[in-house]
Structure formats: C-alpha cells, structure tokens
Design a protein around this motif. Structure first.
Motif, mmCIF file in Angstrom:
data_model
loop_
_atom_site.group_PDB
_atom_site.id
_atom_site.type_symbol
_atom_site.label_atom_id
_atom_site.label_comp_id
_atom_site.label_asym_id
_atom_site.label_seq_id
_atom_site.Cartn_x
_atom_site.Cartn_y
_atom_site.Cartn_z
ATOM 1 N N THR A 13 0.818 -1.198 0.000
ATOM 2 C CA THR A 13 0.000 0.000 0.000
ATOM 3 C C THR A 13 0.847 1.241 0.000
ATOM 4 O O THR A 13 2.048 1.220 0.110
ATOM 5 C CB THR A 13 -0.907 0.047 1.236
ATOM 6 N N GLY A 14 0.148 2.352 -0.080
ATOM 7 C CA GLY A 14 0.810 3.642 -0.037
ATOM 8 C C GLY A 14 1.200 4.096 -1.423
ATOM 9 O O GLY A 14 1.100 3.362 -2.391
ATOM 10 N N THR A 15 1.626 5.347 -1.521
ATOM 11 C CA THR A 15 2.131 5.879 -2.771
ATOM 12 C C THR A 15 3.466 6.527 -2.488
ATOM 13 O O THR A 15 3.762 6.929 -1.383
ATOM 14 C CB THR A 15 1.163 6.934 -3.360
ATOM 15 N N SER A 16 4.282 6.636 -3.503
ATOM 16 C CA SER A 16 5.579 7.270 -3.299
ATOM 17 C C SER A 16 5.378 8.695 -2.845
ATOM 18 O O SER A 16 4.559 9.419 -3.378
ATOM 19 C CB SER A 16 6.367 7.248 -4.608
ATOM 20 N N GLU A 250 -22.080 8.994 5.860
ATOM 21 C CA GLU A 250 -20.948 8.189 6.306
ATOM 22 C C GLU A 250 -20.020 8.015 5.113
ATOM 23 O O GLU A 250 -20.383 7.383 4.123
ATOM 24 C CB GLU A 250 -21.430 6.838 6.827
ATOM 25 N N HIS A 251 -18.829 8.567 5.197
ATOM 26 C CA HIS A 251 -17.997 8.642 4.008
ATOM 27 C C HIS A 251 -16.518 8.664 4.350
ATOM 28 O O HIS A 251 -16.114 8.860 5.493
ATOM 29 C CB HIS A 251 -18.328 9.900 3.213
ATOM 30 N N GLU A 252 -15.725 8.489 3.294
ATOM 31 C CA GLU A 252 -14.283 8.648 3.366
ATOM 32 C C GLU A 252 -13.820 9.208 2.027
ATOM 33 O O GLU A 252 -14.231 8.716 0.970
ATOM 34 C CB GLU A 252 -13.601 7.306 3.639
ATOM 35 N N VAL A 253 -13.013 10.241 2.066
ATOM 36 C CA VAL A 253 -12.398 10.799 0.868
ATOM 37 C C VAL A 253 -10.904 10.539 0.976
ATOM 38 O O VAL A 253 -10.266 10.944 1.952
ATOM 39 C CB VAL A 253 -12.674 12.309 0.729
ATOM 40 N N VAL A 254 -10.352 9.853 -0.004
ATOM 41 C CA VAL A 254 -8.934 9.487 0.014
ATOM 42 C C VAL A 254 -8.245 10.130 -1.182
ATOM 43 O O VAL A 254 -8.665 9.933 -2.325
ATOM 44 C CB VAL A 254 -8.747 7.957 -0.026
ATOM 45 N N VAL A 255 -7.192 10.904 -0.908
ATOM 46 C CA VAL A 255 -6.434 11.591 -1.944
ATOM 47 C C VAL A 255 -5.019 11.002 -1.968
ATOM 48 O O VAL A 255 -4.315 11.029 -0.957
ATOM 49 C CB VAL A 255 -6.372 13.105 -1.672
ATOM 50 N N TYR A 256 -4.617 10.464 -3.118
ATOM 51 C CA TYR A 256 -3.309 9.830 -3.258
ATOM 52 C C TYR A 256 -2.287 10.836 -3.783
ATOM 53 O O TYR A 256 -2.414 11.310 -4.914
ATOM 54 C CB TYR A 256 -3.407 8.622 -4.189
ATOM 55 N N PRO A 257 -1.269 11.167 -2.990
ATOM 56 C CA PRO A 257 -0.275 12.163 -3.404
ATOM 57 C C PRO A 257 0.480 11.759 -4.676
ATOM 58 O O PRO A 257 0.843 10.595 -4.853
ATOM 59 C CB PRO A 257 0.691 12.220 -2.211
ATOM 60 N N GLY A 258 0.674 12.745 -5.544
ATOM 61 C CA GLY A 258 1.480 12.530 -6.733
ATOM 62 C C GLY A 258 0.870 11.635 -7.781
ATOM 63 O O GLY A 258 1.574 11.170 -8.685
ATOM 64 N N VAL A 259 -0.440 11.415 -7.701
ATOM 65 C CA VAL A 259 -1.118 10.481 -8.611
ATOM 66 C C VAL A 259 -2.145 11.240 -9.437
ATOM 67 O O VAL A 259 -2.810 12.150 -8.935
ATOM 68 C CB VAL A 259 -1.799 9.352 -7.802
ATOM 69 N N GLY A 260 -2.295 10.865 -10.700
ATOM 70 C CA GLY A 260 -3.231 11.540 -11.580
ATOM 71 C C GLY A 260 -4.514 10.763 -11.796
ATOM 72 O O GLY A 260 -4.827 9.812 -11.089
ATOM 73 N N HIS A 261 -5.243 11.177 -12.832
ATOM 74 C CA HIS A 261 -6.521 10.547 -13.166
ATOM 75 C C HIS A 261 -6.282 9.118 -13.674
ATOM 76 O O HIS A 261 -5.279 8.831 -14.315
ATOM 77 C CB HIS A 261 -7.227 11.369 -14.246
ATOM 78 N N GLY A 262 -7.217 8.235 -13.365
ATOM 79 C CA GLY A 262 -7.131 6.873 -13.876
ATOM 80 C C GLY A 262 -6.074 6.021 -13.208
ATOM 81 O O GLY A 262 -5.589 5.052 -13.799
ATOM 82 N N PHE A 263 -5.738 6.326 -11.954
ATOM 83 C CA PHE A 263 -4.618 5.636 -11.301
ATOM 84 C C PHE A 263 -4.850 4.147 -11.104
ATOM 85 O O PHE A 263 -3.904 3.393 -10.909
ATOM 86 C CB PHE A 263 -4.297 6.282 -9.944
#
Length: 289
Positions: A13-16, A250-263
C-alpha cells in the motif's frame, strides 16, 4: 461463458512520497505515513476464487435489452452484488477486469453498457480519437436514462439472489455512481475519480449540480482520487468533502499524493490501497446488514 480463476499480484500500500490523505465523517485526522521508516504496511488481497463470466441482456424500459458484462464466483451463490460504472470508452477490457477482480473477491459484478441508448456495444480505443467520441456520447446521456440503467442492473442482481447491492464507478462511471447513490437504494458506493460533480458541465449534472443532491445519500460512500487529477481539481475535492460532511453522510475521501486521473490502471501502489478500501467497504456493508 468463460470460467477461470483470478489471482492478481499482491502489492503493497501507499504511494511514493507519503500516505493517502483522508477526510472522513467526524474525523479529519491523517493516518500514519505507511512510507515512513518502521511504519510500512503491506495490505494483500488474494482474489483466488474461480469465476464465471458472460455477456447478458438486461431489460430496461421498452428498448432492446441493454448489453452488460457479468462476472461472479463459479461456486453456487448467492453473492453480494456490485454494479460497475464504466468509463467513457465503454465496457472495455479495463472495466471487465474490474468486474473479474470483484468476482474473485466473492461478488457478482455487472457492468452495463451505458451507451446502449445511442451507440450500443461501443468499445472505444483509449486514445485522443476514442476520448473525443466518448465525450460526444457522454453529451447524449441523461440522468433519467442512466438511473434506469443502474436500477435495471440492481434488479438483475437481486433476481439472481444478491440481497446486498453496491456500486463501484470509474471516472464517468464514478459520476454515475455518485448520482445513483442520491437516488437509489445502494448500501455502499465507491467512486473512483468521478468528475464534474460540483458543476453543470455535462448533462448528467443538470439542471442542478449532482453534488447538490448529496443530502439524499443514505448509504456509505468512498471517494478515491489522485492529488494531481485534472478532472477533479483541489477545489472540487474540497467541495465534495464539505458536502458529504455537511449532509452527515458516512464517508471517506482518500487523496493519493502525486497520482493523476485513472490511477487504478497506472499506479500499482495507489491501486492496491484503493482495492483494499473498496473490499473493506463492500464486505463491511454485507456483514453488518
């Protein structure tokens, strides 16, 4: 009909560059950095169940049956159901792969051809010409039409024994999934980088922006997006998180650093983390209801 096993490669897991950034109901805390020394977490999901796949026709309105791709475990059911919202390009190999993976995880997954009202059976190349044609077809979609299409697939799954039905949407299909969450009885919805929600730029977000319908959402919602997504810029992400929080969803918003559309198809680390979250969301709803 095709019968086979799916066993996608395990990934960490995780992103660079750092962790996913999250916004969840009643919490704005950041999770620990999985990339920090001594804090690396490896999440593995092994969808190893044999699956069965087929093309089906789903009755909707007074039209010819809507084409759809259905994947489910090969073992006897019933199974929880998932409607998969396609991208601009149609129910192509990438969308079918999402259905196959969900089937390998124990779900009956169906992807309707949302172009069936204007250009049935369309599968566009993922190139500029395909994108241009996809936007032309997007311009012909209507809220009423796509909601009826999703409802028809929900009915199809329930008629096959799926007591619990959720939805996973990709890009355009992510917008459709968010819209469906405001109008249909979906227990859980995962939105992958769904665009145009706060705007009226596309017919599906008219006459009022789809985001303005957020107070009508009754199920759980997971929104997954890359930090560098040009379709869902930072101000849109803030509006989405604010609307979900204000509505008490009831929600979660997850933003992946350094990642674009269609990841989901381009960044293995972000995709692995997203799949873990989607699996947790869908299995959690089925387990608690």
């Amino acid at each position: 009909m095709d019968t086979r096993s799916t066993a996608p490669e395990d990934r960490g897991t995780g992103t660079s560059g750092g962790p996913a950034q999250q916004s969840a109901r009643r919490s704005q805390d950041r999770p620990p950095d999985p990339g920090a020394p001594g804090n690396r977490t490896v999440r593995t999901i092994r969808p190893i169940r044999p699956i069965r796949t087929e093309r089906v026709g789903v009755p909707v309105d007074d039209l010819p049956p809507m084409g759809a791709y259905l994947a489910r475990p090969a073992a006897p059911g019933p199974f929880p159901g998932v409607v998969v919202g396609m991208e601009l390009f149609g129910v192509d190999a990438a969308v079918r792969e999402v259905c196959d993976r969900l089937a390998g995880l124990g779900f009956a997954a169906i992807a309707p051809d949302l172009h069936h009202r204007t250009a049935p059976g369309t599968e566009l190349p993922r190139d500029p010409a395909g994108r241009e044609r996809g936007f032309e077809l997007l311009g012909l979609m209507t809220r009423t039409g796509v909601l009826r299409d999703v409802r028809a697939c929900m009915d199809h799954l329930r008629a096959s024994g799926s007591e619990h039905v959720g939805m996973v949407g990709l890009s355009l299909g992510g917008h459709v999934a968010y819209l469906a969450a405001t109008r249909l009885d979906l227990a859980a919805v995962a939105v992958f980088y769904g665009g145009w929600l706060p705007t009226t730029d596309i017919p599906l977000s008219r006459p009022e922006p789809t985001l303005s319908l957020t107070p009508s959402i009754t199920g759980r919602l997971l929104f997954l997006v890359g930090e560098d997504d040009h379709v869902v810029p930072p101000d849109h992400r803030r509006e989405i998180a604010d609307a979900l929080g204000a509505a008490g969803v009831e929600h979660e918003v997850v933003v992946y650093p350094g990642v674009g559309h269609g990841f989901l198809g381009t960044d293995p680390a972000a995709a692995a983390d997203a799949w873990h979250r989607v699996h947790t969301l869908l299995t959690g709803v089925a387990a608690r209801t």
